[in-house]
Design a protein around this motif. Structure first.
Motif, mmCIF file in Angstrom:
data_model
loop_
_atom_site.group_PDB
_atom_site.id
_atom_site.type_symbol
_atom_site.label_atom_id
_atom_site.label_comp_id
_atom_site.label_asym_id
_atom_site.label_seq_id
_atom_site.Cartn_x
_atom_site.Cartn_y
_atom_site.Cartn_z
ATOM 1 N N THR A 435 -4.249 6.880 3.793
ATOM 2 C CA THR A 435 -3.301 5.769 3.755
ATOM 3 C C THR A 435 -1.970 6.218 4.336
ATOM 4 O O THR A 435 -1.375 7.186 3.858
ATOM 5 C CB THR A 435 -3.095 5.266 2.322
ATOM 6 O OG1 THR A 435 -4.357 4.911 1.752
ATOM 7 C CG2 THR A 435 -2.172 4.049 2.312
ATOM 8 N N THR A 436 -1.511 5.515 5.359
ATOM 9 C CA THR A 436 -0.288 5.899 6.062
ATOM 10 C C THR A 436 0.713 4.758 6.032
ATOM 11 O O THR A 436 0.373 3.607 6.338
ATOM 12 C CB THR A 436 -0.595 6.266 7.522
ATOM 13 O OG1 THR A 436 -1.554 7.331 7.558
ATOM 14 C CG2 THR A 436 0.668 6.696 8.253
ATOM 15 N N LEU A 437 1.953 5.081 5.668
ATOM 16 C CA LEU A 437 3.053 4.131 5.732
ATOM 17 C C LEU A 437 3.797 4.334 7.052
ATOM 18 O O LEU A 437 4.000 5.475 7.494
ATOM 19 C CB LEU A 437 4.012 4.331 4.556
ATOM 20 C CG LEU A 437 3.414 4.195 3.154
ATOM 21 C CD1 LEU A 437 4.502 4.428 2.106
ATOM 22 C CD2 LEU A 437 2.761 2.832 2.970
ATOM 23 N N ILE A 438 4.212 3.240 7.680
ATOM 24 C CA ILE A 438 4.857 3.288 8.994
ATOM 25 C C ILE A 438 6.185 2.555 8.924
ATOM 26 O O ILE A 438 6.267 1.450 8.377
ATOM 27 C CB ILE A 438 3.970 2.635 10.070
ATOM 28 C CG1 ILE A 438 2.592 3.284 10.112
ATOM 29 C CG2 ILE A 438 4.629 2.705 11.450
ATOM 30 C CD1 ILE A 438 1.565 2.474 10.871
ATOM 31 N N GLY A 439 7.226 3.153 9.450
ATOM 32 C CA GLY A 439 8.520 2.489 9.529
ATOM 33 C C GLY A 439 9.257 2.911 10.784
ATOM 34 O O GLY A 439 9.199 4.075 11.192
ATOM 35 N N GLY A 440 9.925 1.968 11.422
ATOM 36 C CA GLY A 440 10.650 2.292 12.640
ATOM 37 C C GLY A 440 11.843 1.382 12.830
ATOM 38 O O GLY A 440 11.922 0.291 12.262
ATOM 39 N N ALA A 441 12.784 1.843 13.641
ATOM 40 C CA ALA A 441 13.978 1.044 13.926
ATOM 41 C C ALA A 441 14.561 1.471 15.263
ATOM 42 O O ALA A 441 14.360 2.607 15.718
ATOM 43 C CB ALA A 441 15.016 1.202 12.822
ATOM 44 N N ARG A 442 15.287 0.558 15.873
ATOM 45 C CA ARG A 442 16.019 0.842 17.107
ATOM 46 C C ARG A 442 17.363 0.136 17.014
ATOM 47 O O ARG A 442 17.432 -1.039 16.655
ATOM 48 C CB ARG A 442 15.250 0.341 18.335
ATOM 49 C CG ARG A 442 15.867 0.778 19.674
ATOM 50 C CD ARG A 442 15.075 0.210 20.839
ATOM 51 N NE ARG A 442 15.438 0.799 22.110
ATOM 52 C CZ ARG A 442 14.777 1.773 22.723
ATOM 53 N NH1 ARG A 442 13.684 2.268 22.156
ATOM 54 N NH2 ARG A 442 15.172 2.256 23.888
ATOM 55 N N ALA A 476 7.561 -2.172 10.465
ATOM 56 C CA ALA A 476 7.039 -1.632 9.213
ATOM 57 C C ALA A 476 5.553 -1.933 9.153
ATOM 58 O O ALA A 476 5.092 -2.962 9.664
ATOM 59 C CB ALA A 476 7.759 -2.238 8.014
ATOM 60 N N GLY A 477 4.799 -1.034 8.526
ATOM 61 C CA GLY A 477 3.373 -1.273 8.456
ATOM 62 C C GLY A 477 2.646 -0.328 7.534
ATOM 63 O O GLY A 477 3.210 0.662 7.037
ATOM 64 N N THR A 491 1.099 -4.806 10.291
ATOM 65 C CA THR A 491 2.431 -4.444 10.780
ATOM 66 C C THR A 491 3.309 -5.680 10.892
ATOM 67 O O THR A 491 2.833 -6.793 11.119
ATOM 68 C CB THR A 491 2.371 -3.759 12.157
ATOM 69 O OG1 THR A 491 1.782 -4.654 13.112
ATOM 70 C CG2 THR A 491 1.572 -2.467 12.102
ATOM 71 N N TYR A 492 4.605 -5.452 10.721
ATOM 72 C CA TYR A 492 5.623 -6.469 10.970
ATOM 73 C C TYR A 492 6.641 -5.843 11.909
ATOM 74 O O TYR A 492 7.103 -4.712 11.688
ATOM 75 C CB TYR A 492 6.315 -6.890 9.674
ATOM 76 C CG TYR A 492 7.509 -7.800 9.905
ATOM 77 C CD1 TYR A 492 7.325 -9.142 10.203
ATOM 78 C CD2 TYR A 492 8.809 -7.303 9.847
ATOM 79 C CE1 TYR A 492 8.409 -9.977 10.427
ATOM 80 C CE2 TYR A 492 9.902 -8.126 10.067
ATOM 81 C CZ TYR A 492 9.697 -9.466 10.359
ATOM 82 O OH TYR A 492 10.766 -10.284 10.596
ATOM 83 N N ALA A 493 6.967 -6.542 12.989
ATOM 84 C CA ALA A 493 7.885 -5.984 13.980
ATOM 85 C C ALA A 493 8.790 -7.078 14.509
ATOM 86 O O ALA A 493 8.409 -8.255 14.575
ATOM 87 C CB ALA A 493 7.114 -5.333 15.129
ATOM 88 N N THR A 494 9.977 -6.694 14.894
ATOM 89 C CA THR A 494 10.908 -7.608 15.539
ATOM 90 C C THR A 494 11.125 -7.167 16.983
ATOM 91 O O THR A 494 11.017 -5.982 17.307
ATOM 92 C CB THR A 494 12.254 -7.664 14.806
ATOM 93 O OG1 THR A 494 12.873 -6.374 14.844
ATOM 94 C CG2 THR A 494 12.059 -8.081 13.358
ATOM 95 N N GLY A 495 11.425 -8.124 17.840
ATOM 96 C CA GLY A 495 11.677 -7.840 19.247
ATOM 97 C C GLY A 495 12.997 -8.429 19.690
ATOM 98 O O GLY A 495 13.541 -9.349 19.060
ATOM 99 N N TYR A 496 13.502 -7.923 20.800
ATOM 100 C CA TYR A 496 14.809 -8.354 21.296
ATOM 101 C C TYR A 496 14.832 -8.257 22.809
ATOM 102 O O TYR A 496 14.370 -7.269 23.392
ATOM 103 C CB TYR A 496 15.895 -7.450 20.714
ATOM 104 C CG TYR A 496 17.307 -7.757 21.168
ATOM 105 C CD1 TYR A 496 18.116 -8.642 20.469
ATOM 106 C CD2 TYR A 496 17.836 -7.140 22.295
ATOM 107 C CE1 TYR A 496 19.424 -8.910 20.875
ATOM 108 C CE2 TYR A 496 19.140 -7.406 22.719
ATOM 109 C CZ TYR A 496 19.922 -8.283 22.001
ATOM 110 O OH TYR A 496 21.216 -8.542 22.414
ATOM 111 N N LYS A 497 15.331 -9.309 23.451
ATOM 112 C CA LYS A 497 15.606 -9.290 24.884
ATOM 113 C C LYS A 497 17.048 -9.718 25.087
ATOM 114 O O LYS A 497 17.494 -10.738 24.551
ATOM 115 C CB LYS A 497 14.668 -10.224 25.646
ATOM 116 C CG LYS A 497 14.833 -10.103 27.161
ATOM 117 C CD LYS A 497 13.787 -10.885 27.929
ATOM 118 C CE LYS A 497 14.134 -12.353 27.958
ATOM 119 N NZ LYS A 497 13.269 -13.087 28.912
#
Length: 755
Positions: A435-442, A476-477, A491-497
């Motif tokens: 079981t792996t937890l994933i988190g990221g940010a920019r 996050a995921g 997973t839940y992710a946000t995007g930006y342009k």
């Protein structure tokens, strides 16, 4: 000899005959290891598909990302030689060509960019060998000597930046080989396409290697210009690429790459619908027999009557340096990229041979860009893994544009600058063994500026401005390994342009005072399951997705009082796309393989109350108010088929001890789409399917191959784009079609030899 010990990954083979994998040849002891739990298999083991979708080498079945991989041999088998051909083999991807590469658009899950302003970023980013393509036209220039193409679906902004709000195409080219090798190949077709390509590769001493590739491809075109007598709607591409890999120490790896591309395209947009009452610019004497002599406007028309040949002439110089240093606890990487692109384009705007109303537009794009990324990547076998990075890029663009001389006069010069600063990171932690937890940010900041001089306006006004904006994206995921061959993820992710100025014809004080178009943002949920069965002979993956876009940026069209059209960039409002993607492969025998995928996409515009009307739209059809507008809520966005699918198979039986047969077949289908965001019924393409078939012979070790092929086996006519041209024809029916490369059935022969 260190080189021979560092090529295990280069020898990995994609299952089902897709391609060879080798993202870290000569550098495996400096490359990050796969992010996987201890129970997971080694991704460098033979027979595994290895990807770098998360900026580290991983077995594709262990990556909690919706990603499709196409290897070099799979691309060849399915007739993919140009970048736009990728749409044939990837169910969630659709590429729409236009009158020039700058206006081409890429959509993933029905979301792309539909804008003519050169300052607008794509919603789908493209990366080549770890270097982002900052000016999208560059991506359409060449697709040769490819190791694999990874199509990442959904927002990828956390790891790949602000131009990936809908997805990413990650292109990896071939690396040097430990032994001296070479390849030469060619293609000739029944409709006048000729291509030849070759590569040589090998070691330089004990610690370095090189690869040199050249490609030439020429297609005269599938449209006849009756006025000039030439074939148009074709292309010519010459590319030369070089790569040197050096291991000066056991912990340091350097890769220097460079390339040159020179090419041309020609454009032919036949009338596929034309009313008898149409008159060029409303002049009674210029009926269809005058402005389109010899033309029968049906969907089978392949003729135009332009007094000039439209097209583009472009060149590109690129260079990159990738350095990887093994620090023991992590790998430190530096990726520096530089690109210089130039394109001259010309278009017969009146689409006729009438000299008295001759109207053409032409101009030149010039771009200079460079980027720098630093990345720290922890070993993939650790319980706690991370990818941390810093990124900076600078793009300088200039555009000269003229149109005339008889109507729609334009003459302007513009410059645009875009600078990006960002810090990003993604963390993974094995909460339990599987079981792996994933988190990221920019977090990033963007600076944009422009200068626009209108030489056609009284007083020659000059407009200038700049702006900046900061942004953050997140991911996050949870990833769960149920067995070594069954994995699920959420997973839940946000995007930006980023924001952009609407630079182009019609720019004025109102546009300047309005400021830039607002940033585009996305929020995405994905639930995926990746499985393999029967000793990994069967692969079955499924992904559910739900993505919402706010302030979607798109180009609309409006008809002016003089009958001409003007394109205007705007924030559409809100869109939503949700659906399911299924893909899989079946290795029925050592010589029989199948693969394919299907995407169901329920895409809708959820908010767009002030959309432009399409030409001749009536009140009864929803065009109301002053100025005239329509509400597009509930409609499908452009370039968003409800269904899209592709399937392929290969059978390579042994005919003799020294000869294998080759039988390959592929089929792609997409349901109907509208090419225009304003739902113009004249730009609707109904659903269609295309079948390709190949048969030939090869050596058992694949040192040589000779294959005959037929593309578009059933001669299905379809269009890659359409344009409503009623504004040029007294508001009477006039529709132009863009003929796809395989609009007509054609055959050919491809051959290759390796040494």
């Amino acid at each position: 000899m260190r080189l021979s010990n560092n090529t295990a990954m280069a020898r990995c083979l994609i299952l089902a005959g897709m391609a060879s994998i080798g993202s870290a040849a000569f550098a495996q002891d400096a490359a990050p290891q796969p992010a996987a739990a201890s129970a997971q298999p080694d991704p460098t083991a033979a027979g595994e598909i290895v990807v770098t979708a998360q900026k580290r080498a991983q077995r594709i079945q262990d990556v909690p990302v919706a990603v499709q991989v196409l290897g070099g041999e799979a691309l060849t088998a399915q007739g993919v030689r140009q970048f736009a051909d990728l749409t044939k083999a990837t169910p969630s991807l659709l590429i729409r060509p236009s009158e020039q590469p700058v206006n081409n658009s890429i959509s993933i899950r029905g979301i792309g960019t539909f804008a003519f302003s050169p300052s607008v970023e794509p919603s789908v980013a493209v990366q080549i060998d770890d270097v982002p393509v900052q000016f999208l036209a560059r991506a359409f220039a060449d697709l040769s000597d490819i190791e694999r193409v990874e199509v990442l679906r959904g927002p990828q902004s956390t790891l790949y930046g602000r131009a990936a709000s809908a997805g990413l195409i990650n292109i990896i080219t071939q690396n040097p080989t430990a032994d001296f090798t070479g390849r030469i190949g060619g293609v000739v077709t029944t409709d006048r396409e000729y291509a030849v390509n070759g590569a040589i590769s090998g070691p330089i001493g004990e610690t370095a290697g090189f690869r040199l590739n050249a490609n030439y491809d020429k297609f005269e075109g599938n449209v006849r210009n009756l006025t000039t007598g030439d074939r148009v709607n074709g292309f010519r591409t010459l590319s030369i690429k070089g790569k040197v890999v050096w291991d000066p120490t056991s912990t340091l790896n350097l890769t220097l790459s460079g390339g040159y591309i020179d090419g041309t395209t020609t454009i032919g947009r036949p009338f596929i619908r034309l009313g008898a009452a149409a008159r060029l610019r409303g002049v009674a004497a210029y009926d269809p027999s005058v402005f389109a002599p010899g033309i029968v406007a049906t969907e089978d028309n392949t003729k135009v009557t332009n007094n000039i040949n439209s097209g583009t002439d472009y060149s590109d110089y690129s260079a990159s340096l990738r350095a990887s240093l093994d620090l023991g606890f992590a790998s430190l990487m530096s990726i520096t990229g530089y690109d210089k692109f130039r394109q001259f384009d010309i278009l017969d705007q009146d689409e006729s041979p009438v000299a008295a109303l001759d109207n053409r537009q032409f101009g030149t794009f010039r771009t200079h860009s460079w980027s720098q990324e630093f990345r720290l990547v922890a070993p993939g076998k650790n319980r706690f893994r991370y990818t941390l990075g810093l990124y900076y890029s600078d793009l300088e663009l200039s555009r000269v544009f003229q149109r005339g001389p008889y109507f729609s006069i334009a003459n302007w010069y513009a410059t645009n600058g875009t600078r990006q600063y960002a810090a990003f990171g993604q963390l993974e932690y094995d909460l339990f063994v599987n079981t792996t937890l994933i988190g990221g940010a920019r977090a990033g900041k963007n600076k944009i500026d422009y200068r626009f001089t209108d030489y056609a306006a009284a007083g020659v006004p000059t407009f200038a401005g700049n702006d900046s904006a900061s942004y953050e994206t997140y991911k996050a995921g949870v990833q769960q390994k149920f067995t070594p061959d069954i994995m699920g993820f959420v997973t839940y992710a946000t995007g930006y342009k980023g924001q952009a100025y609407d630079i182009g014809t019609g720019f004025n004080l109102v546009r300047q005072n309005s400021g830039p178009v607002q940033p585009e943002r996305s929020k995405d949920w994905q639930i995926g399951l990746k499985t393999q069965f029967f000793d990994r002979r069967v692969t079955f993956n499924v992904t559910l997705f739900d993505t919402k876009f706010k302030n979607f940026q798109a180009q609309g069209i409006e008809t002016l009082s003089d009958g001409t059209t003007n394109f205007r960039l705007a924030n559409v409002g809100r869109l939503r796309t949700k659906g399911v993607e299924i893909e899989g492969s079946f290795r029925a025998a050592t010589d029989l393989n199948f693969s394919g995928g299907v995407t169901y996409n329920d895409a809708k515009i959820t908010e767009f109350p002030g959309a432009q009307c399409y030409p001749n739209q009536t009140v009864a059809q929803g065009c109301t108010g002053t100025p005239a507008r329509q509400n597009l809520a509930g409609y499908r966005p452009p370039q968003a088929p409800k269904w899209k699918a592709s399937v392929s198979g290969e059978y390579t039986p042994s005919l003799t001890p020294t000869l294998d047969g080759v039988l390959q077949a592929s089929y792609s289908y997409q349901s109907g789409i509208n090419f225009s965001i304003n739902q113009d019924p004249q730009t609707y393409q109904s659903g269609y399917g295309i079948a390709n078939l190949s048969a030939g012979v090869r050596a058992p070790d694949r040192k040589w191959e000779v294959v005959l092929f037929v593309n578009n086996l059933f001669d299905k006519h379809y269009f890659s784009n359409m344009n409503n041209d009623t504004g040029n024809h007294a508001n009477q029916l006039a529709t132009l079609g863009y003929l796809a490369r395989d609009y007509n059935r054609y055959g050919g022969l491809r051959a290759s030899y390796k040494f």
